[in-house]
Design a protein around this motif. Structure first.
Motif, PDB file in Angstrom:
ATOM      1  N   GLY A  42       0.687  -1.180   0.033  1.00 44.84           N
ATOM      2  CA  GLY A  42       0.034  -0.082  -0.113  1.00 44.84           C
ATOM      3  C   GLY A  42       0.631   1.299  -0.191  1.00 44.84           C
ATOM      4  O   GLY A  42       0.563   2.239  -0.588  1.00 44.84           O
ATOM      5  N   ALA A  43       1.819   1.162   0.826  1.00 42.28           N
ATOM      6  CA  ALA A  43       2.927   2.501   0.859  1.00 42.28           C
ATOM      7  C   ALA A  43       3.498   2.553  -0.712  1.00 42.28           C
ATOM      8  O   ALA A  43       3.549   3.923  -0.886  1.00 42.28           O
ATOM      9  N   VAL A  44       3.648   1.464  -1.228  1.00 43.30           N
ATOM     10  CA  VAL A  44       4.540   1.848  -2.540  1.00 43.30           C
ATOM     11  C   VAL A  44       3.392   2.535  -3.624  1.00 43.30           C
ATOM     12  O   VAL A  44       3.616   3.432  -4.365  1.00 43.30           O
ATOM     13  N   ALA A  45       2.167   1.979  -3.400  1.00 42.36           N
ATOM     14  CA  ALA A  45       1.154   1.984  -4.288  1.00 42.36           C
ATOM     15  C   ALA A  45       0.915   3.567  -4.034  1.00 42.36           C
ATOM     16  O   ALA A  45       0.498   4.368  -4.994  1.00 42.36           O
ATOM     17  N   LEU A 216     -11.252   5.015  -9.716  1.00 48.91           N
ATOM     18  CA  LEU A 216     -12.322   4.972  -8.839  1.00 48.91           C
ATOM     19  C   LEU A 216     -12.471   3.725  -8.469  1.00 48.91           C
ATOM     20  O   LEU A 216     -13.287   3.326  -7.146  1.00 48.91           O
ATOM     21  N   ALA A 217     -12.402   2.523  -9.233  1.00 48.71           N
ATOM     22  CA  ALA A 217     -12.704   1.214  -8.918  1.00 48.71           C
ATOM     23  C   ALA A 217     -11.604   0.509  -7.923  1.00 48.71           C
ATOM     24  O   ALA A 217     -12.214   0.028  -6.759  1.00 48.71           O
ATOM     25  N   LEU A 218     -10.400   1.152  -7.833  1.00 51.26           N
ATOM     26  CA  LEU A 218      -9.393   0.795  -6.931  1.00 51.26           C
ATOM     27  C   LEU A 218     -10.010   1.451  -5.542  1.00 51.26           C
ATOM     28  O   LEU A 218      -9.740   0.932  -4.384  1.00 51.26           O
ATOM     29  N   MET A 219     -10.676   2.638  -5.583  1.00 48.28           N
ATOM     30  CA  MET A 219     -10.832   3.397  -4.362  1.00 48.28           C
ATOM     31  C   MET A 219     -12.017   2.609  -3.813  1.00 48.28           C
ATOM     32  O   MET A 219     -12.274   2.409  -2.378  1.00 48.28           O
ATOM     33  N   ALA A 220     -12.876   2.233  -4.688  1.00 48.95           N
ATOM     34  CA  ALA A 220     -14.236   1.312  -4.108  1.00 48.95           C
ATOM     35  C   ALA A 220     -13.851   0.089  -3.512  1.00 48.95           C
ATOM     36  O   ALA A 220     -14.244  -0.370  -2.500  1.00 48.95           O
ATOM     37  N   LEU A 264      -7.900  14.597  -2.725  1.00 50.60           N
ATOM     38  CA  LEU A 264      -7.003  13.521  -3.359  1.00 50.60           C
ATOM     39  C   LEU A 264      -6.203  12.749  -2.442  1.00 50.60           C
ATOM     40  O   LEU A 264      -5.942  11.555  -2.471  1.00 50.60           O
ATOM     41  N   PRO A 265      -5.430  13.240  -1.172  1.00 52.49           N
ATOM     42  CA  PRO A 265      -4.839  12.595  -0.476  1.00 52.49           C
ATOM     43  C   PRO A 265      -5.587  11.110   0.206  1.00 52.49           C
ATOM     44  O   PRO A 265      -5.040  10.136   0.254  1.00 52.49           O
ATOM     45  N   ALA A 266      -6.893  11.624   0.685  1.00 54.74           N
ATOM     46  CA  ALA A 266      -7.759  10.264   1.109  1.00 54.74           C
ATOM     47  C   ALA A 266      -8.051   9.499   0.005  1.00 54.74           C
ATOM     48  O   ALA A 266      -7.987   8.129   0.097  1.00 54.74           O
ATOM     49  N   ALA A 267      -8.342  10.060  -1.362  1.00 55.22           N
ATOM     50  CA  ALA A 267      -8.368   9.190  -2.355  1.00 55.22           C
ATOM     51  C   ALA A 267      -7.469   8.269  -2.730  1.00 55.22           C
ATOM     52  O   ALA A 267      -7.716   7.008  -2.941  1.00 55.22           O
ATOM     53  N   ILE A 268      -6.008   8.935  -2.585  1.00 56.33           N
ATOM     54  CA  ILE A 268      -5.208   8.080  -3.098  1.00 56.33           C
ATOM     55  C   ILE A 268      -4.669   7.045  -2.050  1.00 56.33           C
ATOM     56  O   ILE A 268      -4.529   5.644  -2.173  1.00 56.33           O
ATOM     57  N   LEU A 269      -5.050   7.201  -0.779  1.00 57.83           N
ATOM     58  CA  LEU A 269      -4.936   6.500   0.473  1.00 57.83           C
ATOM     59  C   LEU A 269      -6.221   4.934   0.137  1.00 57.83           C
ATOM     60  O   LEU A 269      -5.630   4.029   0.397  1.00 57.83           O
TER      61      LEU A 269
END
Length: 429
Positions: A42-45, A216-220, A264-269
């Protein structure tokens, strides 16, 4: 600091350097949070997504407060996630979170919405079930943040009222742009992964939408896989509700992609959590890894497009076209003051151009078309979103030249006055 650098005569590199440093700091903090929430993968991603995200590249290079807001939001998320995961000592994490929310809200007004969404996310975290001591820390954190925001707003109220009284103050010029156009542009720059004035040198235009849908799919997936974890639910509120708030605000007020970057920071996490969840299945790791590699390659190409595409609208081609087409010794009708300012700067003085500029707050665009209809020949420089009324073409030669953000329109009721260079233009019926 930027003002001091500018007054000291610093060149563009030094003016942009603080934003680059702050944006890098924000990216590092987000990667550390991802490490705690989603492990090494997750950190690398998160680091890769942050580094390649077009909007974050753009605002990490501008000599404006956007990167400062992002750094404070990342700091706030760091403290809040540590509080939710009960990392000791909790008091220090609360202070860290409060510094972040205060800084984000005071860096620019749009940061207030991001902070509000973070605090609203507490309700999704089961705040009522928190231990009393933990509740007190959160209440102090929220109270200090909003007392400071209200105090700052009261101090700024005289300046706000002063700007509101001006013809184009408080972004009133945006009222002339259709709300649907503004909203589409704002979301395109953020979750749409669009690049302003994209040259499409590396990534074809038709691939941008699939990339955005994949993100968006990755976020979901990240939310669904971690739906029982309080930090992810809090991040989801910021990532998914912030756009809805600005959707409502954009219907009657200013909206732009730069106002939404706080989500965007929350979305990226969340997206990084989605990557970690997908790669957790060893049986699917090869296929999923290949798909994610394609997504990363697409983002890298779009990031390259961001780096090579022009940042701002270039007015020089507009002035050059006016000169080339023989538009001289006449008055240009413009629908916004910035058009007049730019063309006065770039148009040759020998062309003797005067300007009749619409006050977008005081008068409708129909006023400008009426002025054009009353003249034997009229030249209008308008926003690209403006439509040409069908009635204006009656008994007149009307030609339009798209020029990116603006368009040049000629309305000639006396054909003898049309410059030779414009005689062959494509007429609008």
């Amino acid at each position: 600091m930027l003002k001091a650098l500018g007054l000291a005569g610093a060149d563009e590199f030094w003016l942009r350097l603080p934003s680059a440093i702050l944006d890098g700091l924000a990216g590092g903090l987000i990667a550390l949070v991802a490490l705690r929430l989603s492990g090494g993968i997750g950190a690398v991603a998160a680091a890769v997504l942050y580094a390649l995200y077009p909007a974050l590249i753009q605002y990490g290079q501008e000599a404006r407060p956007y990167a400062l807001m992002l750094a404070f939001i990342a700091l706030a998320i760091t403290g809040q996630i540590r509080l939710l995961t009960r990392r000791a000592p909790p008091r220090r994490q609360a202070i860290l979170a409060t510094i972040g929310t205060l800084g984000a809200a005071l860096a620019m007004p749009a940061g207030i919405v991001s902070v509000a969404m973070q605090h609203l996310g507490l309700l999704a975290c089961g705040f009522r079930r928190f231990e009393p001591a933990e509740k007190r820390l959160w209440i102090r954190h929220v109270a200090v943040t909003w007392v400071a925001i209200v105090a700052a707003a009261l101090c700024l109220l005289p300046a706000i009222l002063d700007q509101a009284a001006k013809p184009v103050g408080l972004m009133k010029w945006q009222s002339q742009i259709p709300s649907a156009f503004r909203i589409r542009e704002a979301f395109g720059e953020t979750y749409g992964l669009a690049v302003s004035r994209d040259l499409h040198r590396f990534l074809p235009e038709e691939w941008t939408a699939p990339l955005a849908l994949a993100l968006l799919a990755l976020m979901a997936i990240g939310l669904i896989a971690n739906r029982d974890r309080a930090p992810h639910r809090m991040l989801a509120v910021s990532a998914f509700l912030t756009p809805l708030v600005f959707l409502a605000l954009g219907a009657f007020s200013a909206s732009a992609g730069r106002y939404l970057i706080g989500m965007l920071p929350a979305a990226i996490l969340l997206a990084a959590a989605g990557v970690a969840a997908l790669l957790a299945d060893r049986g699917m790791r090869l296929a999923v890894g290949a798909t994610l590699a394609l997504l990363g390659a697409g983002l890298a190409l779009q990031a390259l497009d961001m780096l090579v595409s022009p940042r701002k609208f270039d007015w020089r081609p507009v002035a050059a076209l006016l000169h080339e087409k023989g538009v001289r010794d006449t008055t240009i009708l413009a629908d916004a003051p910035p058009i007049e300012k730019a063309l006065r700067h770039y148009a040759p003085a020998s062309d003797h151009l005067a300007f009749d500029t619409l006050d977008p707050d005081a008068k409708p665009i129909a006023t400008l078309w009426a002025r054009a209809a009353d003249r034997p020949i009229a030249y209008l420089v308008l926003g690209a979103y403006q439509t040409i009324p069908a009635a204006i073409a009656r008994d007149a030669t009307v030609c339009a030249f798209p020029l990116g953000d603006v368009q040049l329109v000629m309305v000639a009721r006396d054909a003898a006055l049309i410059p030779l260079a414009l005689n062959g233009c494509a007429r609008i019926e």
